[in-house]
Scaffold this active site. Structure first.
Site, PDB file in Angstrom:
ATOM      1  N   ARG A 158     -25.382  -0.693   8.006  1.00 54.22           N
ATOM      2  CA  ARG A 158     -25.004  -2.091   7.857  1.00 54.22           C
ATOM      3  C   ARG A 158     -25.291  -2.883   9.142  1.00 54.22           C
ATOM      4  O   ARG A 158     -25.362  -4.109   9.117  1.00 54.22           O
ATOM      5  CB  ARG A 158     -23.518  -2.200   7.514  1.00 54.22           C
ATOM      6  CG  ARG A 158     -23.080  -1.316   6.357  1.00 54.22           C
ATOM      7  CD  ARG A 158     -21.668  -1.614   5.916  1.00 54.22           C
ATOM      8  NE  ARG A 158     -21.624  -2.810   5.112  1.00 54.22           N
ATOM      9  CZ  ARG A 158     -20.530  -3.262   4.498  1.00 54.22           C
ATOM     10  NH1 ARG A 158     -19.396  -2.625   4.648  1.00 54.22           N
ATOM     11  NH2 ARG A 158     -20.563  -4.353   3.776  1.00 54.22           N
ATOM     12  N   GLU A 209     -19.294  -4.269  10.995  1.00 56.10           N
ATOM     13  CA  GLU A 209     -20.180  -3.433  11.802  1.00 56.10           C
ATOM     14  C   GLU A 209     -21.281  -4.232  12.491  1.00 56.10           C
ATOM     15  O   GLU A 209     -21.679  -3.908  13.620  1.00 56.10           O
ATOM     16  CB  GLU A 209     -20.806  -2.337  10.932  1.00 56.10           C
ATOM     17  CG  GLU A 209     -19.831  -1.297  10.419  1.00 56.10           C
ATOM     18  CD  GLU A 209     -19.129  -1.709   9.138  1.00 56.10           C
ATOM     19  OE1 GLU A 209     -18.297  -0.927   8.635  1.00 56.10           O
ATOM     20  OE2 GLU A 209     -19.413  -2.820   8.625  1.00 56.10           O
ATOM     21  N   LYS A 236       0.849  -1.191   0.000  1.00 57.20           N
ATOM     22  CA  LYS A 236       0.000   0.000   0.000  1.00 57.20           C
ATOM     23  C   LYS A 236       0.887   1.245   0.000  1.00 57.20           C
ATOM     24  O   LYS A 236       1.834   1.347   0.778  1.00 57.20           O
ATOM     25  CB  LYS A 236      -0.902  -0.005   1.229  1.00 57.20           C
ATOM     26  CG  LYS A 236      -2.059   0.975   1.165  1.00 57.20           C
ATOM     27  CD  LYS A 236      -3.057   0.698   2.281  1.00 57.20           C
ATOM     28  CE  LYS A 236      -4.311   1.527   2.121  1.00 57.20           C
ATOM     29  NZ  LYS A 236      -5.334   1.197   3.139  1.00 57.20           N
TER      30      LYS A 236
END
Length: 629
Positions: free
Chosen positions: A395, A367, A282
């Site tokens: 969610r 979540e 990344k």
């Protein structure tokens, strides 16, 4: 410039292999330049440059369907599919979206920016290919990050892909991170194995042996010990996905285009569900991103390219105000445990995690699990606080409703980025949390208007019973003095605050709309209309004194930065009618966000277009007052 010759995937395919490193370098430079101007997702896109090139050299988009999970890693894909010249409009109103967008290109299939959904899309599309003549079938490729594999929905889809043996290619972009480091036992074991010198040595020897053999002989004639060693040291991920019926290939160097092309072509020939495991870095190629310890510049505001530091002075944010308040609350309440879904820094919990690591739980992009785990913590005597972006609360609604609400669990939900958020578009606007929270009967719903109120209401919430939500917007925190408010403390409890008197109309303003409501009152006064303005503070329960004042007014206006249907205004009006009576209650004008999916743009601009700034509130109120005459 190689990049200037690329206007479509066909141009990528036609490029000689020796020019691919130059293309990758130019793509990285273009991404850094674009994000430096306007902000956006940087680290994730720098990590997938070679992967995106290999995908478009191997497959035929848009005939072959590329599904990018979350979509924040699709900038390179956009540049390679004819949108290179539009990157100066990135994340600007009317310009290029920061996520895949069907309106922009036939190369974009999925445009939401919530993680862990790509494999379900791939399952549905692949299932629809059954019965289609072989020559007309479209290959399905889902690109997912390892962070997405901390979300349960991804495993549900993976199980179904394997069970039905659908020909879909899953490209796992494994950089060990989502926003922060990836939270996953599988990824931890994988990291241990892939960095073990014994694994690398044995795997390298095994690969060299296999590469020299014809395909049909590779498993029959390869050295038995090499095969045993390779299997015994294989990552846990391989055993897991193959147990579900999904083939595993890899891991591969995600920055070697040639090896990636070979791996993807092999996967495409298998006609089964197959996971291609790709290791990437990344932020690759840009030192400030590579060395950012928190999130590798996953997302960033405009910045100086030379240093990677944000340009311009950053005002104190709501997130910073919350971060400081939760530190103090943790000192006061030893039972407090904070929960984050892969975003400790973005939700302001990182300082607490650094100071008291055992009091912050990062559950990954999960979540639903976070909400139910919070209920369990509450049952066990803890004070759980789940800090989450407003858009992601949707969610976890079922769990908040039935696991938290039904059990009257004392859980604090803290919604960051509530209301119109702006640049990230339809899926990131936090406009549902008020409507959703108010559907949970036991829920106390709070909306501070200034940072002092955030601190006070957070302390009040900790002392209540049952579930509580607290919301605040994206951007600069508003000091109380801007509203004429001083000396805010917990003694006010859940009572509303009258900030202005007026006999012609009573404005009930929620959260960050209090400031614009006061400005609107000034504008109305110029026309001879005197408006009373109340800071609601607690949407549920509603302050009876405020309701009595509203009932005595000839007109009531509610204002909120959230969905108007079923939102705070609806709750306030229902309680007003109950208190005043159906025949005696005054007429009401409810102002808020209408139904619909809102495009990206600066928050202030969108709020103005919706009539939720001072001018819009004044204009809508003035019209009703004038019509009444």
């Amino acid at each position: 410039m190689v990049l200037e010759t690329i206007d479509s995937p066909a141009d990528v395919k036609a490029l000689p292999a020796d020019q691919l490193p130059q293309l990758a370098e130019e793509l990285r430079a273009a991404i850094v330049a674009a994000v430096a101007r306007v902000g956006g997702h940087l680290g994730s896109n720098l990590g997938v440059v070679e992967l995106a090139i290999a995908l478009h050299r191997t497959f035929d988009s848009p005939r072959d369907l590329l599904v990018w999970d979350t979509g924040h890693q699709a900038y390179v894909h956009k540049m390679l599919t004819g949108r290179r010249d539009l990157f100066d409009t990135l994340r600007q109103a009317g310009g290029l979206s920061g996520y895949p967008s069907r309106a922009e290109s036939p190369h974009d299939l999925v445009e939401n920016s919530h993680a862990s959904t790509a494999l379900s899309w791939a399952f549905g599309v692949a299932r629809a290919q059954i019965g289609v003549p072989a020559e007309d079938r479209r290959r399905v490729v889902a690109v997912v990050g390892d962070g997405a594999l901390t979300g349960g929905m991804a495993y549900e889809a993976l199980n179904n892909l394997g069970h039905h043996q659908l020909p879909a290619i899953i490209v796992l972009n494994d950089n060990g991170r989502s926003y922060a480091e990836t939270v996953s036992r599988l990824s931890e074991r994988l990291a241990d194995l892939r960095t073990d010198p014994r694994y690398r040595k044995v795997r390298g020897r095994f690969d060299r042996v296999m590469d020299r053999l014809p395909l049909v002989e590779r498993l029959t004639d390869a050295g038995l010990e090499a095969v045993k060693a390779a299997v015994s040291e294989a990552p846990a991920l391989q055993s897991f996905v193959e147990a579900l019926g999904v083939r595993y290939l890899g891991p591969y160097d995600g920055h070697d285009v040639g090896k990636l092309e070979h791996a993807l072509a092999t996967a495409a020939r298998l006609q089964t569900p197959v996971l291609v495991h790709v290791l990437t870095q990344k932020g690759k190629g840009y030192e400030p991103a590579e060395t950012d310890p928190e999130k590798k510049l996953h997302d960033t505001s405009a910045f100086d390219i030379a240093t990677g530091r944000s340009t311009g002075a950053k005002p104190r944010s709501w997130t910073q105000a919350f971060s400081e308040a939760v530190l103090d609350l943790a000192d006061e309440r030893p039972d407090l445990v904070a929960i984050t879904a892969a975003m400790p820094g973005s939700t302001g919990l990182l300082p607490l995690a650094e100071r008291d690591p055992d009091r912050v739980l990062d559950v990954g992009i999960a979540e639903q699990h976070a909400a139910t785990a919070a209920a369990g913590l509450a049952y066990a005597g803890k004070l759980p606080l789940f800090a989450v972006y407003s858009t992601f609360f949707s969610r976890a609604f079922d769990q908040a409703n039935l696991d938290v609400g039904l059990h009257d669990a004392h859980v604090l939900f803290v919604f960051d980025r509530a209301g119109i958020t702006g640049d990230d578009g339809p899926s990131h606007h936090g406009i549902l949390d008020l409507s959703l929270s108010l559907r949970i009967p036991a829920m106390t719903v709070l909306a501070p208007s200034c940072e002092e109120d955030l601190r006070a209401l957070l302390g009040v919430a900790a002392g209540l019973d049952g579930p509580v939500t607290i919301r605040f917007p994206k951007g600069a925190a508003l000091p109380g003095e801007r509203l004429g408010v001083t000396g805010v403390d917990r003694d006010l409890g859940l009572r509303a605050r009258q900030l202005r008197e007026g006999a012609d109309v009573c404005v009930l303003a929620v959260g960050d709309r209090v400031g614009p409501a006061l400005e609107a009152a000034d504008l109305l006064a110029e026309d001879g209309h005197e408006a009373a303005v109340w800071d609601v503070r607690s949407v549920r329960p509603v302050d009876a004194t405020m309701l009595d004042a509203a009932a005595a007014s000839p007109l009531v206006v509610t204002v909120e930065n959230g969905l108007v249907g079923g939102g705070a205004g609806t709750e306030l009006v229902d309680r007003l009618v109950e208190r005043a009576g159906v025949r005696q209650a005054p007429p009401v004008l409810k102002l808020g966000v209408p139904d619909g999916y809102l495009p990206h743009g600066k928050p202030d601009r969108i709020l103005a277009e919706l009539g939720l700034d001072a001018a819009g509130i004044a204009a809508a109120t003035r019209k009703v007052l004038t019509d009444q005459r």
